[in-house]
Scaffold this motif. Structure first.
Motif, PDB file in Angstrom:
ATOM      1  N   ALA A 226       0.851  -1.187   0.000  1.00  0.00           N
ATOM      2  CA  ALA A 226       0.000   0.000   0.000  1.00  0.00           C
ATOM      3  C   ALA A 226       0.888   1.238   0.000  1.00  0.00           C
ATOM      4  N   ASN A 227       0.399   2.311  -0.629  1.00  0.00           N
ATOM      5  CA  ASN A 227       1.125   3.576  -0.576  1.00  0.00           C
ATOM      6  C   ASN A 227       0.198   4.788  -0.500  1.00  0.00           C
ATOM      7  N   LEU A 228      -1.055   4.577  -0.197  1.00  0.00           N
ATOM      8  CA  LEU A 228      -2.007   5.663   0.003  1.00  0.00           C
ATOM      9  C   LEU A 228      -2.636   5.531   1.390  1.00  0.00           C
ATOM     10  N   GLY A 229      -2.971   6.645   1.991  1.00  0.00           N
ATOM     11  CA  GLY A 229      -3.617   6.617   3.304  1.00  0.00           C
ATOM     12  C   GLY A 229      -2.676   6.076   4.370  1.00  0.00           C
ATOM     13  N   ASP A 230      -3.239   5.470   5.385  1.00  0.00           N
ATOM     14  CA  ASP A 230      -2.454   4.868   6.467  1.00  0.00           C
ATOM     15  C   ASP A 230      -2.069   3.460   6.030  1.00  0.00           C
ATOM     16  N   ALA A 231      -1.004   3.382   5.238  1.00  0.00           N
ATOM     17  CA  ALA A 231      -0.611   2.111   4.625  1.00  0.00           C
ATOM     18  C   ALA A 231      -0.313   1.046   5.667  1.00  0.00           C
ATOM     19  N   ARG A 232       0.389   1.400   6.726  1.00  0.00           N
ATOM     20  CA  ARG A 232       0.733   0.427   7.766  1.00  0.00           C
ATOM     21  C   ARG A 232      -0.527  -0.186   8.372  1.00  0.00           C
ATOM     22  N   GLN A 233      -1.495   0.661   8.706  1.00  0.00           N
ATOM     23  CA  GLN A 233      -2.737   0.164   9.300  1.00  0.00           C
ATOM     24  C   GLN A 233      -3.529  -0.670   8.296  1.00  0.00           C
ATOM     25  N   SER A 234      -3.530  -0.263   7.036  1.00  0.00           N
ATOM     26  CA  SER A 234      -4.245  -1.033   6.011  1.00  0.00           C
ATOM     27  C   SER A 234      -3.666  -2.434   5.881  1.00  0.00           C
ATOM     28  N   LEU A 235      -2.337  -2.555   5.905  1.00  0.00           N
ATOM     29  CA  LEU A 235      -1.713  -3.879   5.813  1.00  0.00           C
ATOM     30  C   LEU A 235      -2.089  -4.731   7.021  1.00  0.00           C
ATOM     31  N   LYS A 236      -2.001  -4.136   8.189  1.00  0.00           N
ATOM     32  CA  LYS A 236      -2.350  -4.857   9.415  1.00  0.00           C
ATOM     33  C   LYS A 236      -3.807  -5.321   9.368  1.00  0.00           C
ATOM     34  N   ASP A 237      -4.703  -4.432   9.001  1.00  0.00           N
ATOM     35  CA  ASP A 237      -6.132  -4.765   8.953  1.00  0.00           C
ATOM     36  C   ASP A 237      -6.435  -5.808   7.873  1.00  0.00           C
ATOM     37  N   ALA A 238      -5.737  -5.740   6.754  1.00  0.00           N
ATOM     38  CA  ALA A 238      -5.957  -6.724   5.687  1.00  0.00           C
ATOM     39  C   ALA A 238      -5.549  -8.121   6.151  1.00  0.00           C
ATOM     40  N   ILE A 239      -4.469  -8.208   6.914  1.00  0.00           N
ATOM     41  CA  ILE A 239      -4.045  -9.512   7.437  1.00  0.00           C
ATOM     42  C   ILE A 239      -5.090 -10.053   8.405  1.00  0.00           C
ATOM     43  N   VAL A 240      -5.664  -9.171   9.213  1.00  0.00           N
ATOM     44  CA  VAL A 240      -6.737  -9.589  10.111  1.00  0.00           C
ATOM     45  C   VAL A 240      -7.926 -10.105   9.296  1.00  0.00           C
ATOM     46  N   CYS A 241      -8.272  -9.406   8.219  1.00  0.00           N
ATOM     47  CA  CYS A 241      -9.377  -9.862   7.353  1.00  0.00           C
ATOM     48  C   CYS A 241      -9.105 -11.255   6.803  1.00  0.00           C
ATOM     49  N   LEU A 242      -7.886 -11.478   6.343  1.00  0.00           N
ATOM     50  CA  LEU A 242      -7.531 -12.811   5.839  1.00  0.00           C
ATOM     51  C   LEU A 242      -7.654 -13.846   6.948  1.00  0.00           C
ATOM     52  N   ALA A 243      -7.107 -13.532   8.116  1.00  0.00           N
ATOM     53  CA  ALA A 243      -7.075 -14.481   9.230  1.00  0.00           C
ATOM     54  C   ALA A 243      -8.472 -14.837   9.730  1.00  0.00           C
ATOM     55  N   GLN A 244      -9.408 -13.924   9.604  1.00  0.00           N
ATOM     56  CA  GLN A 244     -10.765 -14.161  10.097  1.00  0.00           C
ATOM     57  C   GLN A 244     -11.628 -14.943   9.120  1.00  0.00           C
ATOM     58  N   HIS A 245     -11.130 -15.175   7.934  1.00  0.00           N
ATOM     59  CA  HIS A 245     -11.916 -15.881   6.929  1.00  0.00           C
ATOM     60  C   HIS A 245     -11.871 -17.392   7.174  1.00  0.00           C
ATOM     61  N   ALA A 246     -13.030 -18.029   7.101  1.00  0.00           N
ATOM     62  CA  ALA A 246     -13.087 -19.482   7.246  1.00  0.00           C
ATOM     63  C   ALA A 246     -12.247 -20.120   6.146  1.00  0.00           C
ATOM     64  N   GLY A 247     -11.478 -21.125   6.503  1.00  0.00           N
ATOM     65  CA  GLY A 247     -10.662 -21.812   5.515  1.00  0.00           C
ATOM     66  C   GLY A 247      -9.268 -21.246   5.385  1.00  0.00           C
ATOM     67  N   ILE A 248      -8.896 -20.275   6.245  1.00  0.00           N
ATOM     68  CA  ILE A 248      -7.558 -19.686   6.212  1.00  0.00           C
ATOM     69  C   ILE A 248      -6.976 -19.664   7.610  1.00  0.00           C
ATOM     70  N   THR A 249      -5.743 -20.122   7.711  1.00  0.00           N
ATOM     71  CA  THR A 249      -4.960 -19.986   8.940  1.00  0.00           C
ATOM     72  C   THR A 249      -3.644 -19.327   8.565  1.00  0.00           C
ATOM     73  N   ILE A 250      -3.375 -18.159   9.124  1.00  0.00           N
ATOM     74  CA  ILE A 250      -2.106 -17.477   8.883  1.00  0.00           C
ATOM     75  C   ILE A 250      -1.032 -18.238   9.664  1.00  0.00           C
ATOM     76  N   THR A 251       0.013 -18.666   8.981  1.00  0.00           N
ATOM     77  CA  THR A 251       1.071 -19.445   9.626  1.00  0.00           C
ATOM     78  C   THR A 251       2.377 -18.671   9.757  1.00  0.00           C
ATOM     79  N   GLY A 252       2.490 -17.533   9.112  1.00  0.00           N
ATOM     80  CA  GLY A 252       3.697 -16.723   9.218  1.00  0.00           C
ATOM     81  C   GLY A 252       3.491 -15.381   8.565  1.00  0.00           C
ATOM     82  N   ARG A 253       4.304 -14.439   8.977  1.00  0.00           N
ATOM     83  CA  ARG A 253       4.269 -13.120   8.374  1.00  0.00           C
ATOM     84  C   ARG A 253       5.696 -12.599   8.313  1.00  0.00           C
TER      85      ARG A 253
END
Length: 170
Positions: free
Chosen positions: A10-37
Motif C-alpha cells: 500500500a502507498n495511500l492513506g495509512d498504509a501500515r494500518q491497512s496492511l495490518k487490517d488486511a491480514i486480520v481480514c484474511l485471518a478471520q476468513h473461514a478456511g484460512i490460517t495465517i502461519t507466518g508473516r
C-alpha cells in the motif's frame, strides 16, 4: 490444506494500518490460517509513480481454491477502497496471490506463481523472511533470486505491521 503466500502492499492513506487490517481480514476468513508473516518493508515504486510503498507477505494454510483465494483478496482490496484507475496506480491496498502450493496456473485472470515476483525485491525479501529456501515452481529458490534485485531501493522497517508473530507463533 494448501500452503499459499500473499504479498501485501500500500502507498495511500495509512498504509501500515491497512496492511495490518488486511491480514486480520484474511485471518478471520473461514478456511484460512495465517502461519507466518514477514517483516515490514518500505520500497520505491516499481514501474509506477507515487510515494514509497509499505510491503509485507503472509504464509497461510487454506482450504480455499486458488480462484477462491484470489476472489477473497480482490474483495478485501475493494473493501479498503482500491481503485484501478490505470495500470500500477498508487493504491490503498494491494493483495497478490504469489504462490499456491506447487501449482502453476496460467489463465487470463489468474497466474501463479505471480508473473513478476522473481524480479521484485519488495516481494522476494518478505518471502525470504518467511522461508528463504522456498522453491518457486519453475523459477528457483527465493534465496537464489535475491542477488538479482539487489539494486532495488528497499529498507526493512523498525517495527512490523502484522498482528501475528513470525513463523506462525501467536
Amino acid at each position: 490444506m494448501t500452503v499459499a503466500y500473499i504479498g501485501l502492499g500500500a502507498n495511500l492513506g495509512d498504509a501500515r494500518q491497512s496492511l495490518k487490517d488486511a491480514i486480520v481480514c484474511l485471518a478471520q476468513h473461514a478456511g484460512i490460517t495465517i502461519t507466518g508473516r514477514s517483516e515490514l518493508y518500505r520500497s520505491a515504486p516499481v514501474d509506477a509513480s507515487g510515494d514509497d510503498y509499505l510491503n509485507c507477505a503472509v504464509a497461510l494454510d487454506t482450504t480455499l481454491s486458488a480462484r477462491q483465494l484470489l476472489a477473497l483478496c480482490l474483495s478485501i482490496e475493494q473493501h479498503f477502497g482500491r481503485e484501478r484507475s490505470y495500470k500500477n496506480a498508487p493504491r490503498t491496498l494491494d493483495l497478490d496471490l504469489l504462490l499456491y502450493g506447487e501449482a502453476c496456473i496460467d489463465e487470463p485472470d489468474l497466474v501463479v506463481p505471480h508473473p513478476r515476483l522473481a524480479g521484485r525485491a519488495f516481494v522476494l525479501l518478505p518471502l525470504a523472511d518467511l522461508r528463504a529456501d522456498l522453491e518457486i515452481p519453475g523459477i528457483g529458490r527465493v534465496a537464489d533470486l535475491l542477488p538479482g534485485v539487489a539494486d532495488q531501493r528497499i529498507e526493512r522497517m523498525a517495527s512490523c505491521c502484522c498482528p501475528t508473530k513470525r513463523n506462525g507463533a501467536s
